[in-house]
Design a protein around this motif. Structure first.
Motif, short mmCIF file in Angstrom:
data_model
loop_
_atom_site.label_atom_id
_atom_site.label_comp_id
_atom_site.label_asym_id
_atom_site.label_seq_id
_atom_site.Cartn_x
_atom_site.Cartn_y
_atom_site.Cartn_z
N PRO A 274 57.00 -24.19 0.33
CA PRO A 274 56.51 -25.31 -0.46
C PRO A 274 56.08 -26.51 0.36
O PRO A 274 55.48 -27.45 -0.18
CB PRO A 274 57.72 -25.67 -1.34
N PHE A 275 56.34 -26.49 1.66
CA PHE A 275 55.92 -27.60 2.52
C PHE A 275 54.62 -27.28 3.24
O PHE A 275 53.67 -28.04 3.21
CB PHE A 275 57.03 -27.92 3.53
N THR A 276 54.56 -26.12 3.89
CA THR A 276 53.38 -25.77 4.68
C THR A 276 52.44 -24.81 3.98
O THR A 276 51.32 -24.60 4.42
CB THR A 276 53.82 -25.10 5.99
N ALA A 277 52.90 -24.18 2.88
CA ALA A 277 52.15 -23.14 2.16
C ALA A 277 52.01 -21.87 2.99
O ALA A 277 51.13 -21.05 2.73
CB ALA A 277 50.78 -23.63 1.72
N GLU A 278 52.89 -21.68 3.96
CA GLU A 278 52.89 -20.44 4.74
C GLU A 278 53.28 -19.28 3.84
O GLU A 278 54.29 -19.34 3.13
CB GLU A 278 53.87 -20.54 5.91
N GLY A 279 52.49 -18.20 3.87
CA GLY A 279 52.79 -17.07 3.00
C GLY A 279 52.81 -15.72 3.68
O GLY A 279 53.47 -14.79 3.20
#
Length: 381
Positions: A274-279
């Motif tokens: 939710p901070f970096t949108a790393e998926g």
């Protein structure tokens, strides 16, 4: 009958299929698109994911980068080294995802692309999966299912999960095939978009430019207009390129990821940072954990699927709780955060270690939150 059917050929589905096939289990991957399929994505992957696999990802890497350029509202540039032992990978998802799927096939996994799942049903001791390919309908059987069909997928609903707590973000992305002049730098801009950022991730043959909001539920913004202005600073005209909008299923608290002989992985499990949108990294990770859980269940461990949910909560969710707190503060005082956080070289190096898995949010969030909290106090920002 298969030991497991995996729905979705993205990173989590490919990871699950690879690890199941590695343990000699019969696995079928179903993908509704024709492979290799295009997927809008910045495509940043830390090399640390290599430790989870026994093959080389390098053929699927477009470019490596080890420095970041930040801007505030497209000005005030800051160039910082990531400081990683290995540079960050930049990948194109059609190539990266298909590379993973092909490695799973080498180990015996079956793959059917251009095949849509239209329904599922639990019967006695197995799942019946109805698929449609061209004009033909077929029913397949499997002992277990893995739902890796993303934020827009239907599998979670069909599996009987209650309306899950989701925090949806939004992203708009384009792939620009242009001369990057050997640009090997990650670009991020803050301040131009509320509750998110703009990015430009270089590839060997162009740029992946995107804009996203990562808190969800806020006022609508003209992402196309903002992204167009940003892209022009790199000599890219977005109006001449196809643009892709898509939702992001951000982590927003722990929830069950298992049910009767089935598991959720990747964005279907809402594990995006939710901070970096790393998926991509968490997708690969949950795919691997799901495969391990099903392998254990096939070998008689009745608690294996329940333990999958527990492991994801402990090994990913616990960190995401800190990430969510950090995001909440960061996007409330973005200008202050840019000044006291982003512009500090040490902050970028810590973020690099987070992405590489060398550190956890819990290791750095407390100090970062205290620093950002000053921006909420009148006269301190």
């Amino acid at each position: 009958m298969y030991d497991c059917i995996v729905v979705g050929a993205g990173p989590s589905g490919g990871s699950a299929a690879y690890h199941l096939a590695k343990h000699k289990h019969s696995v079928l991957v179903l993908e509704k698109e024709l492979l290799p399929r295009y997927k809008p994505c910045g495509g940043g992957v830390p090399p640390s994911v290599q430790r989870w696999f026994d093959f080389d990802f390098k053929p699927a890497v477009s470019l490596t980068v080890n420095q970041v350029r930040y801007t505030w509202q497209m000005g005030d540039p800051q160039l910082v080294e990531l400081g990683l032992a290995e540079p960050m990978w930049m990948v194109r998802r059609d190539i990266f995802d298909h590379h993973l799927i092909k490695e799973a096939q080498k180990l015996g996994a079956e793959v059917r692309d251009n095949t849509e799942v239209t329904g599922i049903k639990w019967q006695s001791d197995r799942w019946l999966v109805t698929v449609k390919n061209a004009d033909q309908t077929e029913v397949l059987e499997a002992k277990y299912l893995i739902a890796a069909d993303g934020a827009r997928g239907s599998m979670a609903k069909w599996l009987g999960f209650k309306e899950r707590k989701k925090r949806m973000g939004a992203a708009l992305e384009v792939e620009a095939k242009v001369d990057t002049n050997n640009d090997a730098t990650l670009h991020f801009d803050f301040g131009a978009v509320n509750n998110g950022y703009i990015w430009n991730f270089p590839k060997a043959d162009g740029y992946s430019i995107g804009i996203g909001t990562f808190r969800g539920g806020e006022e609508k913004q003209n992402l196309k207009e903002i992204a167009q202005e940003y892209a022009q600073t790199f000599g890219v005209d977005l109006s001449a390129i196809k643009q892709y909008g898509h939702p992001l299923c951000l982590w927003d608290g722990d929830m069950p990821l298992h049910t009767q002989n089935a598991l959720l992985t990747g964005e279907a499990a809402c594990i995006v940072d939710p901070f970096t949108a790393e998926g991509i990294r968490p997708a690969l990770f949950t795919g691997m954990l799901a495969a391990q859980a099903i392998a254990h269940s096939l070998n008689g461990d009745r608690e294996a699927l329940k333990n999958y949910t527990k492991r994801v909560q402990e090994e990913w969710g616990a960190d995401m709780a800190w990430a969510q707190r950090l995001a909440g503060l960061f996007y409330r005082v973005p200008k202050f955060a840019y000044k006291v956080g982003i512009k500090r070289p040490a902050a970028t190096k810590r973020m690099g270690k987070l992405l590489s898995g060398e550190e956890r949010y819990r290791d750095i969030a407390d100090a970062a939150i205290k620093r950002l909290t000053k921006g909420l106090i009148p006269g301190m920002g």
